[in-house]
Write a protein that holds these residues in place. Structure first.
Motif, PDB file in Angstrom:
ATOM      1  N   THR A 119       0.908  -1.595   0.417  1.00 56.29           N
ATOM      2  CA  THR A 119       0.161  -0.569  -0.084  1.00 56.29           C
ATOM      3  C   THR A 119       1.104   1.259  -0.106  1.00 56.29           C
ATOM      4  OG1 THR A 119       0.029   0.085   2.525  1.00 56.29           O
ATOM      5  CG2 THR A 119      -1.935  -0.731   1.440  1.00 56.29           C
ATOM      6  N   VAL A 165       7.481 -10.324   5.677  1.00 55.53           N
ATOM      7  CA  VAL A 165       6.666  -8.713   5.714  1.00 55.53           C
ATOM      8  C   VAL A 165       8.247  -7.533   5.738  1.00 55.53           C
ATOM      9  CG1 VAL A 165       5.892  -8.064   6.936  1.00 55.53           C
ATOM     10  CG2 VAL A 165       5.254 -10.429   7.466  1.00 55.53           C
ATOM     11  N   THR A 184       3.433  -5.786   2.728  1.00 53.92           N
ATOM     12  CA  THR A 184       3.580  -4.072   3.996  1.00 53.92           C
ATOM     13  C   THR A 184       3.030  -5.462   5.297  1.00 53.92           C
ATOM     14  OG1 THR A 184       2.261  -3.748   3.006  1.00 53.92           O
ATOM     15  CG2 THR A 184       4.103  -2.446   3.060  1.00 53.92           C
ATOM     16  N   PRO A 185       3.656  -4.771   6.559  1.00 53.82           N
ATOM     17  CA  PRO A 185       2.616  -5.333   8.077  1.00 53.82           C
ATOM     18  C   PRO A 185       0.887  -5.654   7.587  1.00 53.82           C
ATOM     19  CG  PRO A 185       4.374  -4.324   8.596  1.00 53.82           C
ATOM     20  CD  PRO A 185       4.335  -4.069   6.636  1.00 53.82           C
ATOM     21  N   ASP A 186       0.417  -3.720   7.544  1.00 55.27           N
ATOM     22  CA  ASP A 186      -0.808  -4.233   7.613  1.00 55.27           C
ATOM     23  C   ASP A 186      -1.719  -4.762   6.601  1.00 55.27           C
ATOM     24  OD1 ASP A 186       0.441  -2.476   5.240  1.00 55.27           O
ATOM     25  OD2 ASP A 186      -1.707  -1.843   4.804  1.00 55.27           O
ATOM     26  N   LEU A 187      -1.120  -5.478   5.182  1.00 56.79           N
ATOM     27  CA  LEU A 187      -1.935  -6.366   4.446  1.00 56.79           C
ATOM     28  C   LEU A 187      -2.121  -8.123   4.811  1.00 56.79           C
ATOM     29  CD1 LEU A 187      -1.049  -4.737   1.267  1.00 56.79           C
ATOM     30  CD2 LEU A 187      -3.288  -4.798   2.153  1.00 56.79           C
ATOM     31  N   GLN A 247       9.293  -3.487   6.137  1.00 52.81           N
ATOM     32  CA  GLN A 247       8.086  -2.307   7.037  1.00 52.81           C
ATOM     33  C   GLN A 247       8.061  -1.299   5.607  1.00 52.81           C
ATOM     34  OE1 GLN A 247       7.776  -2.746  10.174  1.00 52.81           O
ATOM     35  NE2 GLN A 247       7.821  -4.466   9.817  1.00 52.81           N
ATOM     36  N   PRO A 248       7.371  -0.703   5.659  1.00 45.39           N
ATOM     37  CA  PRO A 248       6.873   0.620   4.913  1.00 45.39           C
ATOM     38  C   PRO A 248       8.150   1.282   4.305  1.00 45.39           C
ATOM     39  CG  PRO A 248       4.987   0.231   6.462  1.00 45.39           C
ATOM     40  CD  PRO A 248       6.478  -0.889   6.802  1.00 45.39           C
ATOM     41  N   THR A 268      -2.894  -4.500  -4.971  1.00 47.09           N
ATOM     42  CA  THR A 268      -2.779  -3.801  -4.108  1.00 47.09           C
ATOM     43  C   THR A 268      -3.714  -4.076  -3.142  1.00 47.09           C
ATOM     44  OG1 THR A 268      -4.373  -2.433  -5.253  1.00 47.09           O
ATOM     45  CG2 THR A 268      -2.472  -1.831  -5.656  1.00 47.09           C
ATOM     46  N   ARG A 269      -3.886  -3.513  -2.109  1.00 40.09           N
ATOM     47  CA  ARG A 269      -5.133  -3.991  -0.964  1.00 40.09           C
ATOM     48  C   ARG A 269      -6.344  -4.470  -2.156  1.00 40.09           C
ATOM     49  NH1 ARG A 269      -6.159  -3.498   4.239  1.00 40.09           N
ATOM     50  NH2 ARG A 269      -4.539  -2.442   4.455  1.00 40.09           N
TER      51      ARG A 269
END
Length: 219
Positions: A68, A136, A112-115, A138-139, A85-86
């Motif tokens: 993202t 994973v 990325t972690p948020d996904l 990081q951004p 993408t998400r």
């Protein structure tokens, strides 16, 4: 651990000389067979990623990035083989055929972690058993460095047979480069098994006979 690099170079050269010529570029395959090795013992099974010093020219693994924000642009600039993408991931929900196709098309996945929760819910049942759940990142990670590392990586694993088989080069690579890749793989294997458990070790081209050699130096 000291390796007999000269023996490896000789084996690689001989493997090429004895292989049948083909119109496609053949791959060097390393076969390591173990002895006194119980594959029924879960402790003896392993599945690890090995980063080679030299990439498999023309046959580098394919990397898919799930990201993202700014990571999407960074992945494009780093020439990722695919970017999801998400929204792309959400559209795959329930489409097992398309997820299986995705899993078969790419060797490594980065996210990325948020996904990760979304990926686990939508794709976990298919990626998990194939050992392809994303690494994973990081951004703010250097995504190009991560992709470059994975492009030089292979997976080695012990499953049902007391052996490891993996690609270590392509036929137009310098024999010394292939030998250095072989040494790197064996070095990682020896973190999982004892030297005395190494049985036969051989290298072959796709359409050629295996050439057996002694990888460890006796000095």
């Amino acid at each position: 651990m000291s390796f007999n690099l000269d023996a490896m170079v000789k084996a690689v050269t001989e493997a090429k000389a004895k292989a049948k010529r083909r119109r496609f570029e053949q791959t060097y395959e390393l076969i390591i067979r173990f002895k006194d090795f119980d594959v029924k013992n879960q402790a003896n099974k392993f599945n690890i990623t090995v980063t080679l010093p030299h990439p498999l020219q023309g046959k580098e693994p394919k990397v898919c990035v799930m990201a993202t924000g700014a990571m999407v642009l960074a992945a494009k600039e780093a020439k990722a083989d695919a970017i999801l993408t998400r929204e792309d991931i959400e559209k795959l929900a329930g489409n097992k055929k398309e997820i299986r196709k995705l899993a078969a098309s790419y060797d490594y996945f980065i996210a990325t972690p948020d996904l990760m929760v979304l990926i686990g819910r939508v794709m976990g049942q298919i990626l998990g058993p194939r050992n392809k759940m994303p690494e994973v990142v990081q951004p703010n990670a250097d995504i190009k460095a991560v992709i470059d590392r994975l492009k030089r990586s292979i997976r080695i694993r012990v499953k049902d047979q007391p052996q490891v088989m993996c690609k270590v080069g392509t036929e137009n690579m310098d024999p010394k480069q292939v030998a250095e890749n072989i040494a790197t793989v064996i070095d990682e294997v020896l973190k999982k098994v004892r030297p005395e458990q190494l049985g036969s070790v051989s290298v072959k081209l796709t359409m050629g006979p295996p050439i057996t050699f002694s990888p460890l130096s006796t000095k």
